[in-house]
Design an enzyme around this catalytic site. Sequence first.
Site, PDB file in Angstrom:
ATOM      1  N   ASP A 123       0.811  -1.215   0.000  1.00 39.78           N
ATOM      2  CA  ASP A 123       0.000   0.000   0.000  1.00 39.78           C
ATOM      3  C   ASP A 123       0.848   1.270   0.000  1.00 39.78           C
ATOM      4  OD1 ASP A 123      -2.437  -1.319  -0.005  1.00 39.78           O
ATOM      5  OD2 ASP A 123      -2.574  -1.386   2.179  1.00 39.78           O
ATOM      6  N   HIS A 173       0.195  -7.760  -0.957  1.00 36.98           N
ATOM      7  CA  HIS A 173      -1.073  -8.492  -0.938  1.00 36.98           C
ATOM      8  C   HIS A 173      -1.782  -8.371  -2.277  1.00 36.98           C
ATOM      9  CE1 HIS A 173      -1.969  -4.417   0.525  1.00 36.98           C
ATOM     10  NE2 HIS A 173      -3.197  -4.578   0.069  1.00 36.98           N
ATOM     11  N   ARG A 204     -11.166   0.128   5.162  1.00 32.94           N
ATOM     12  CA  ARG A 204      -9.722   0.099   5.407  1.00 32.94           C
ATOM     13  C   ARG A 204      -9.262   1.354   6.138  1.00 32.94           C
ATOM     14  NH1 ARG A 204      -5.107   0.720   0.852  1.00 32.94           N
ATOM     15  NH2 ARG A 204      -5.186   2.866   1.609  1.00 32.94           N
TER      16      ARG A 204
END
Length: 274
Positions: free
Chosen positions: A98, A250, A265
């Site tokens: 991320d 991921h 999230r």
Amino acid sequence: MEIRKLTGTIGAEIFGVNVAKPLPKDVLAQVRQCLLDNCVIFFREQELTMEEHIAFVRQFGEISSSPVYKTLDSHPQIMPVIKEPTDLNIIGDTWHTDETYQDTPPMGSVLYARQVPSVGGDTLWCNLYRAYDTLSDSMKQMLEGMRAVHTNEFLTGNTAARNATRSTKLLETASVSHVLHPVVRTHEETGRKLLFVNRPFTYAFEGMSREESLPLLNFLYEHSSKPENTCRFRWQKGSMAFWDNRCTMHYAINDYPGQRREMHRITVQGCKPR
């Protein structure tokens, strides 16, 4: 509190902890150590309001905000990750870490399942410590000291096209960023070395063209995501995943056409990779 490993290399489920309530200091310390030991941890059957989700994450650090995605107006700390039955695509459907296009990428991300499809919609994680550890000594020596350019152009350069087929919307005003990060990162808490490149956000090695960089980058991506290096999590309503964004990638699987999935999230502020 009970810890059950998901695989021999990454991932663990934690049972006997209610994350809707403040964690006692000893339990908080155990949960954080479990995250450091296993790279990604999971909780089942949690019933959380949005306020409780935010409060849980704040126990691990300052909450960071997404520079490119829209968040909830009522709770700007939360980024909704939604696929409607009519959507063709989702976000996160490639191996990635991320927001590495930020100077200080998130330390971790906490994803909570509010609605899941009847089948499908699993997420994969891979262990970037092990990706580094299983490289040859010659490759480790070559990568040591190298840096790579990370950018969000993969997103900001395709805003209209991506928003047309996804319910999780990119900001139309997001600015383009380019930052340099080490290819081999040292985790500030564990002191372990790990690979820190990912397909959508790593553009090229410092001082090299993209064409020159891609053969090696593609090898590192494929090497990092070998099945032996991964775990797979099957979501249920009320499940929560908390991953260490510093040492994992991921991949969200888009295999539930015609069904709705809603996740929330929150990311924890990180530091500049070293």
